[in-house]
Design a protein around this motif. Structure first.
Motif, PDB file in Angstrom:
ATOM      1  N   ALA A  74       0.837  -1.209   0.000  1.00  0.00           N
ATOM      2  CA  ALA A  74       0.000   0.000   0.000  1.00  0.00           C
ATOM      3  C   ALA A  74       0.864   1.249   0.000  1.00  0.00           C
ATOM      4  O   ALA A  74       0.550   2.243  -0.671  1.00  0.00           O
ATOM      5  CB  ALA A  74      -0.938  -0.011   1.213  1.00  0.00           C
ATOM      6  N   PHE A  75       1.966   1.222   0.738  1.00  0.00           N
ATOM      7  CA  PHE A  75       2.908   2.349   0.772  1.00  0.00           C
ATOM      8  C   PHE A  75       3.501   2.586  -0.616  1.00  0.00           C
ATOM      9  O   PHE A  75       3.591   3.722  -1.092  1.00  0.00           O
ATOM     10  CB  PHE A  75       4.017   2.036   1.785  1.00  0.00           C
ATOM     11  CG  PHE A  75       5.101   3.077   1.881  1.00  0.00           C
ATOM     12  CD1 PHE A  75       4.898   4.263   2.563  1.00  0.00           C
ATOM     13  CD2 PHE A  75       6.341   2.846   1.319  1.00  0.00           C
ATOM     14  CE1 PHE A  75       5.914   5.211   2.658  1.00  0.00           C
ATOM     15  CE2 PHE A  75       7.357   3.780   1.419  1.00  0.00           C
ATOM     16  CZ  PHE A  75       7.135   4.975   2.082  1.00  0.00           C
ATOM     17  N   ILE A  76       3.887   1.510  -1.289  1.00  0.00           N
ATOM     18  CA  ILE A  76       4.444   1.613  -2.643  1.00  0.00           C
ATOM     19  C   ILE A  76       3.395   2.193  -3.588  1.00  0.00           C
ATOM     20  O   ILE A  76       3.704   3.082  -4.398  1.00  0.00           O
ATOM     21  CB  ILE A  76       4.920   0.230  -3.132  1.00  0.00           C
ATOM     22  CG1 ILE A  76       6.102  -0.257  -2.300  1.00  0.00           C
ATOM     23  CG2 ILE A  76       5.270   0.269  -4.611  1.00  0.00           C
ATOM     24  CD1 ILE A  76       6.427  -1.729  -2.503  1.00  0.00           C
ATOM     25  N   GLU A  77       2.183   1.695  -3.509  1.00  0.00           N
ATOM     26  CA  GLU A  77       1.116   2.160  -4.387  1.00  0.00           C
ATOM     27  C   GLU A  77       0.791   3.631  -4.143  1.00  0.00           C
ATOM     28  O   GLU A  77       0.558   4.385  -5.095  1.00  0.00           O
ATOM     29  CB  GLU A  77      -0.117   1.287  -4.215  1.00  0.00           C
ATOM     30  CG  GLU A  77       0.092  -0.128  -4.750  1.00  0.00           C
ATOM     31  CD  GLU A  77      -0.957  -1.119  -4.261  1.00  0.00           C
ATOM     32  OE1 GLU A  77      -1.996  -0.716  -3.711  1.00  0.00           O
ATOM     33  OE2 GLU A  77      -0.713  -2.331  -4.441  1.00  0.00           O
ATOM     34  N   ALA A  78       0.792   4.054  -2.887  1.00  0.00           N
ATOM     35  CA  ALA A  78       0.540   5.467  -2.568  1.00  0.00           C
ATOM     36  C   ALA A  78       1.640   6.341  -3.130  1.00  0.00           C
ATOM     37  O   ALA A  78       1.377   7.425  -3.671  1.00  0.00           O
ATOM     38  CB  ALA A  78       0.412   5.666  -1.055  1.00  0.00           C
ATOM     39  N   LYS A  79       2.874   5.890  -3.042  1.00  0.00           N
ATOM     40  CA  LYS A  79       3.998   6.647  -3.589  1.00  0.00           C
ATOM     41  C   LYS A  79       3.864   6.771  -5.102  1.00  0.00           C
ATOM     42  O   LYS A  79       4.083   7.817  -5.682  1.00  0.00           O
ATOM     43  CB  LYS A  79       5.320   5.956  -3.222  1.00  0.00           C
ATOM     44  CG  LYS A  79       6.546   6.791  -3.580  1.00  0.00           C
ATOM     45  CD  LYS A  79       7.276   6.126  -4.693  1.00  0.00           C
ATOM     46  CE  LYS A  79       8.519   6.896  -5.067  1.00  0.00           C
ATOM     47  NZ  LYS A  79       8.738   6.928  -6.496  1.00  0.00           N
ATOM     48  N   ALA A  80       3.428   5.665  -5.761  1.00  0.00           N
ATOM     49  CA  ALA A  80       3.261   5.674  -7.221  1.00  0.00           C
ATOM     50  C   ALA A  80       2.175   6.655  -7.656  1.00  0.00           C
ATOM     51  O   ALA A  80       2.242   7.240  -8.735  1.00  0.00           O
ATOM     52  CB  ALA A  80       2.924   4.278  -7.711  1.00  0.00           C
ATOM     53  N   LYS A  81       1.188   6.860  -6.765  1.00  0.00           N
ATOM     54  CA  LYS A  81       0.109   7.800  -7.075  1.00  0.00           C
ATOM     55  C   LYS A  81       0.447   9.227  -6.652  1.00  0.00           C
ATOM     56  O   LYS A  81      -0.404  10.118  -6.736  1.00  0.00           O
ATOM     57  CB  LYS A  81      -1.187   7.356  -6.378  1.00  0.00           C
ATOM     58  CG  LYS A  81      -1.725   6.052  -6.925  1.00  0.00           C
ATOM     59  CD  LYS A  81      -2.945   5.601  -6.160  1.00  0.00           C
ATOM     60  CE  LYS A  81      -3.420   4.265  -6.675  1.00  0.00           C
ATOM     61  NZ  LYS A  81      -4.450   3.684  -5.828  1.00  0.00           N
TER      62      LYS A  81
END
Length: 189
Positions: free
Chosen positions: A179-186
């Motif tokens: 989720a942290f990775i996905e938030a960073k990608a967004k």
């Protein structure tokens, strides 16, 4: 799909950290492609070798796997209350040449887990990694800690996690990191 690269910091085939890495790979949440790597074939860092021959093939290949990943999970042993030399050596090779640090590490999500036969898990090793990861400019995920203590009791003879609580803890850790990775990608923090 979110791509996570997990790297075991031990060379021993049946190390607790390689077993933990395989368990993490098996528990990767939906929507995550989890690649597992080791440090095999990476020689001791030698500036003369780098200058004369460039990056060793094993280091160059691992470096490109890091670059291809959306996030990196370091699965660290703890040797003598610190970072294992072989693991630090591998990361040192990945930081060469220094002009490439931003491409490899810069703002890339990193997280730490580890297993040890001792009673305190890998708390000191994980803490020792923090200044290294900060220096390299990674985006460290501190939303969870996972330190497997008494690792010789945590896994069965086939490498499966014995304790359901640990299995759930690892699955939750991976979901949080993803989720942290996905938030960073967004574009979030």
């Amino acid at each position: 799909m979110t791509r996570i690269l997990g790297i075991s910091g031990s060379l021993r085939a049946q190390s607790f950290n390689t077993i933990l890495l395989r368990a993490a790979q098996a528990l990767a949440p939906d929507g995550v492609v989890f690649d597992a790597a080791t440090l095999h074939g990476i020689p001791l860092y030698d500036g003369d070798l780098e200058q004369g021959e460039g990056l060793p093939i094993a280091a160059a290949e691992l470096k490109e796997r890091v670059v291809a990943a959306d996030g990196v999970l370091l699965v660290t042993p703890e040797y003598n209350n610190g970072i294992p030399g072989v693991f630090k050596n591998g990361i040192d090779w990945l930081s060469r040449p220094s002009s490439d640090i931003a491409r490899v590490f810069g703002d890339r999500p990193f997280a730490l887990i580890g297993a040890s036969p001792g009673g305190f898990g890998t708390i000191l090793s994980q803490n020792a990694w923090l200044p290294v990861l900060r220096t390299l400019g990674t985006r460290f995920w501190s939303g969870g800690r996972l330190m497997v203590s008494r690792a010789h009791l945590a896994f069965d003879e086939n490498g499966a996690i014995r304790d359901e609580k640990l299995r759930a803890q690892l699955a939750d850790f991976l979901a949080g990191f993803a989720a942290f990775i996905e938030a960073k990608a967004k574009g979030g923090d």
